[in-house]
Enzyme design. Structure first.
Site, mmCIF file in Angstrom:
data_model
loop_
_atom_site.group_PDB
_atom_site.id
_atom_site.type_symbol
_atom_site.label_atom_id
_atom_site.label_comp_id
_atom_site.label_asym_id
_atom_site.label_seq_id
_atom_site.Cartn_x
_atom_site.Cartn_y
_atom_site.Cartn_z
ATOM 1 N N GLU A 167 43.846 37.728 45.004
ATOM 2 C CA GLU A 167 44.428 39.068 44.992
ATOM 3 C C GLU A 167 44.236 39.618 46.396
ATOM 4 O OE1 GLU A 167 45.419 42.370 45.385
ATOM 5 O OE2 GLU A 167 43.536 43.032 44.493
ATOM 6 N N CYS A 198 43.845 48.652 46.686
ATOM 7 C CA CYS A 198 44.821 47.614 47.030
ATOM 8 C C CYS A 198 46.222 47.983 46.570
ATOM 9 C CB CYS A 198 44.395 46.269 46.454
ATOM 10 S SG CYS A 198 44.149 46.250 44.675
ATOM 11 N N ASN A 252 35.685 47.991 47.441
ATOM 12 C CA ASN A 252 36.300 49.264 47.073
ATOM 13 C C ASN A 252 36.108 49.633 45.598
ATOM 14 O OD1 ASN A 252 38.025 47.083 46.529
ATOM 15 N ND2 ASN A 252 39.873 48.320 46.749
#
Length: 470
Positions: A244, A278, A149
């Site tokens: 993450e 995210c 992303n």
């Protein structure tokens, strides 16, 4: 585009096509690496450890600054490639380039600040007459496994601090969007000794797994799904990990909030990069007293977004990474409608495009908000009080970032203290990030922190040196 291993370009008999999600055209191909190639990358990275450790901090910093200038010189070319392989609007890609340049600058600066400290051993029993100090020493080889992303910026957040504190790196770029990462690693390789930077393309189930379990890799830095993150933590053994793992980030809007400001926060937070962020706004938790006015204004602003060719400067909403990803979002939204939610705007898919969607009457048990919906969707959950808003915000396995909109100091502080997230912003959406701040969540959102200074801490070991002066 070939892999870069030990300063050499390495290909494979097996190739993977990289396609533009906007029109399906093949942009380039990359090799599909197998275990032998991954093993070669690990060997080259280990062989290069001495070469970077022999460099002064001054030299490492200057070389990173050289890469900053090279990235500036190629800013538009990198942005175009990023848009072609990810499908994000060109203006968003240019912002990612600007952030990447700043992140790299921070690493170049931090290379000169890898400090130890003196330790007063005489504060302990029998410590009088001793002098001690600590040094921060590199871990060795850092493997960076990066997502699609924000492929360039998130890769730089891993490999730039690793190099700043004199580790070598192996980058496993995202299968869907590897090209920008691989091109950037070529710039780094021009400045640093062969083997300091290596790229390995291929499938995570094979190449990624091999990097995770290898005893010759000292740290894994991963951004991706909870499922993969749990697997990494189980298989990594004694090596350090930074994980993450995404978020289901709430935006709490209380009845005394500035509604226009909150609406702008949703537009910037839920639809950025077609919702593939995210720490994007995934749940709008709003007091019922102002929910109708908020929803009406949000629909008006949402319908102003322009969906089209990501290379056009007029486009404000690009594609998802693939048609498959768009279908998943479509299915999730449609299931919520079947369960009683109501679409106020959007809700239509066209290939890899999915319209910016506002959906009301969402309940906390719908998959739309139980799981992380990775698409341009703004779900509205209505609540009756501040206490209920906080309870709903915490009703998730994630805890990355959160935003709270209120004009009340006491309400803001109550939310800040009680919402379970790594970061809580007041009167700003969860999507906000500066590249020097500590970034990382609570609960299943992961372990460890990114943000250059904090990543350097995660990528070094502390050694104590003590002198007996008695």
């Amino acid at each position: 585009m070939d892999m870069l291993i030990g300063g050499k370009h390495i290909s494979s008999d097996d190739l993977e096509e990289v396609k533009n999600p906007y029109d399906g055209e093949v942009i380039d191909t990359v090799p599909i690496a197998h275990l032998q190639t991954a093993d070669l990358a690990i060997s080259e990275a280990n062989n290069a450890k001495d070469s970077i450790c022999e460099m002064s901090a001054f030299k490492v910093s200057n070389k990173l600054f050289n890469v900053v200038e090279k990235l500036k010189d190629h800013r538009e070319d990198f942005a175009e490639l990023l848009t072609l392989e990810v499908g994000k609007p060109i203006n968003e890609s240019l912002v990612e380039l600007d952030r990447s340049i700043e992140t790299l600058k921070l690493a170049a600066e931090e290379a000169k600040r890898v400090y130890g400290e003196s330790v007063p051993l005489d504060a302990g029993l029998n410590g009088k007459g001793f002098f001690a100090f600590t040094q921060k020493v590199p871990l060795g080889v850092v493997a960076a496994i990066t997502p699609f992303n924000y492929p360039l910026n998130l890769t730089i957040h891993k490999i730039a601090p690793a190099i700043a504190c004199k580790n070598t790196v192996i980058v496993k770029p995202p299968t869907e969007a590897p090209l920008t990462v691989m091109k950037f690693c070529e710039l780094l390789n021009e400045e640093f000794p062969d083997g300091v930077v290596n790229t390995v393309t291929g499938y995570g189930s094979e190449v990624g797994d091999y990097l995770i379990t290898s005893p010759d890799v000292d740290k894994i830095s991963f951004t991706g799904s909870i499922t993969t993150g749990l697997m990494i933590s189980q298989k990594a053994g004694m090596k350090k990990v930074t994980l993450e793992l995404g978020g289901n980030d709430p935006m709490v809007v209380l009845k005394d909030a500035d509604i226009d400001k909150a609406v702008k926060g949703v537009i910037n937070g839920a639809f950025l990069n077609a919702g593939q962020v995210c720490m994007g706004v995934k749940r709008i938790i709003i007091e019922d007293e102002i929910a109708d006015e908020f929803a009406e204004k949000l629909v008006i602003e949402t319908e102003k977004l322009v969906m089209g060719n990501p290379l056009s400067s007029d486009t404000t909403l690009g594609t998802l990474i693939s048609e498959k990803a768009a279908r998943q979002v479509e299915e999730t939204v449609n299931n919520a409608v079947k369960e009683g939610a109501k679409i106020l705007a959007g809700g239509v898919r066209d290939g890899a495009f999915y319209e910016a969607t506002v959906i009301d009457n969402v309940t906390t048990d719908m998959d739309l908000v139980v799981r992380e919906t990775f698409g341009p969707v703004a779900p509205i959950i209505r609540v009756n009080s501040l206490e209920e808003a906080i309870s709903v915000a915490n009703d998730t396995e994630y805890g990355l970032q959160a935003g709270v909109f209120t004009e009340s100091y006491s309400s803001a502080m109550k939310c800040a203290q009680e919402i379970e997230a790594g970061t809580v912003f007041i009167n700003k959406q969860s999507t906000f990030r500066t590249d020097n701040m500590p970034f990382g969540g609570f609960k299943s959102s992961g372990v460890g922190k990114e943000g250059i200074k904090y990543a350097v801490e995660e990528m070094t070991r502390t050694k104590l040196i003590g002198l007996n002066l008695r």
